[in-house]
Design a protein around this motif. Sequence first.
Motif, PDB file in Angstrom:
ATOM      1  N   VAL A  12       0.519  -0.722  -0.017  1.00 33.88           N
ATOM      2  CA  VAL A  12      -0.425  -0.265   0.096  1.00 33.88           C
ATOM      3  C   VAL A  12       0.844   0.726   0.001  1.00 33.88           C
ATOM      4  CG1 VAL A  12      -1.848   1.561   0.932  1.00 33.88           C
ATOM      5  CG2 VAL A  12      -2.082  -1.157   1.046  1.00 33.88           C
ATOM      6  N   ARG A  14       1.042   5.320   0.179  1.00 39.47           N
ATOM      7  CA  ARG A  14       0.110   6.561   0.578  1.00 39.47           C
ATOM      8  C   ARG A  14       0.695   7.224   0.402  1.00 39.47           C
ATOM      9  NH1 ARG A  14      -1.085   7.970   6.073  1.00 39.47           N
ATOM     10  NH2 ARG A  14      -1.358  10.627   6.347  1.00 39.47           N
ATOM     11  N   VAL A  15       0.410   8.195  -1.137  1.00 39.77           N
ATOM     12  CA  VAL A  15       0.920   9.435  -1.370  1.00 39.77           C
ATOM     13  C   VAL A  15       0.986  10.867  -0.743  1.00 39.77           C
ATOM     14  CG1 VAL A  15       1.193  11.252  -3.679  1.00 39.77           C
ATOM     15  CG2 VAL A  15       0.548   8.145  -3.520  1.00 39.77           C
ATOM     16  N   ARG A  16       1.250  11.427  -0.253  1.00 43.08           N
ATOM     17  CA  ARG A  16       1.359  12.969   1.058  1.00 43.08           C
ATOM     18  C   ARG A  16       1.586  13.937   0.302  1.00 43.08           C
ATOM     19  NH1 ARG A  16       3.625  11.211   6.540  1.00 43.08           N
ATOM     20  NH2 ARG A  16       1.514   9.637   6.914  1.00 43.08           N
ATOM     21  N   ASN A  67      -5.990   2.495  -6.783  1.00 40.05           N
ATOM     22  CA  ASN A  67      -6.438   3.000  -6.001  1.00 40.05           C
ATOM     23  C   ASN A  67      -7.477   2.333  -5.307  1.00 40.05           C
ATOM     24  OD1 ASN A  67      -8.145   4.163  -3.878  1.00 40.05           O
ATOM     25  ND2 ASN A  67      -8.651   6.053  -5.466  1.00 40.05           N
ATOM     26  N   TYR A  68      -6.715   2.158  -4.120  1.00 41.38           N
ATOM     27  CA  TYR A  68      -7.606   1.726  -2.345  1.00 41.38           C
ATOM     28  C   TYR A  68      -7.630   2.403  -1.483  1.00 41.38           C
ATOM     29  CZ  TYR A  68      -6.964  -2.882   0.740  1.00 41.38           C
ATOM     30  OH  TYR A  68      -6.991  -3.899   1.626  1.00 41.38           O
ATOM     31  N   ASN A  69      -7.858   3.156  -1.860  1.00 39.53           N
ATOM     32  CA  ASN A  69      -8.782   4.129  -0.515  1.00 39.53           C
ATOM     33  C   ASN A  69      -9.624   4.171   0.131  1.00 39.53           C
ATOM     34  OD1 ASN A  69      -6.551   6.414  -1.453  1.00 39.53           O
ATOM     35  ND2 ASN A  69      -8.827   7.493  -2.674  1.00 39.53           N
ATOM     36  N   ILE A  72      -7.876   2.135   3.147  1.00 40.22           N
ATOM     37  CA  ILE A  72      -7.503   2.634   4.214  1.00 40.22           C
ATOM     38  C   ILE A  72      -7.866   3.213   5.140  1.00 40.22           C
ATOM     39  CG2 ILE A  72      -5.323   4.328   4.722  1.00 40.22           C
ATOM     40  CD1 ILE A  72      -4.264   1.791   2.725  1.00 40.22           C
ATOM     41  N   GLU A  74      -7.820   5.615   8.497  1.00 41.32           N
ATOM     42  CA  GLU A  74      -7.112   6.883   9.546  1.00 41.32           C
ATOM     43  C   GLU A  74      -7.728   6.758  11.057  1.00 41.32           C
ATOM     44  OE1 GLU A  74      -4.533   9.876   8.545  1.00 41.32           O
ATOM     45  OE2 GLU A  74      -4.914   9.584   6.157  1.00 41.32           O
TER      46      GLU A  74
END
Length: 76
Positions: A12, A14-16, A67-69, A72, A74
């Motif tokens: 996975v 995660r783009v920040r 895309n695996y949003n 995820i 938080e």
Amino acid sequence: MLMCREDNYYTVVRVRKTNSPDKFEDLIIELLQEHGDIKDIDYDTDKKSLECWVQKDDEVKMFKLFNYNWGIIECH
């Protein structure tokens, strides 16, 4: 997510948003090259993910980038 079912490989990413010069595309290429020579990268038939074909020795495997949003969560 970058996934290869044949190898049970799941990563996975995660783009920040940052000022870092590192790019998402460069990271994906690097991850794929760890598994062999990239032979092709193209959209799937629905154009919702990328199929990345990688060859090592005489074996070609498909890594899917999608895309695996939704997977995820938080929490704080």
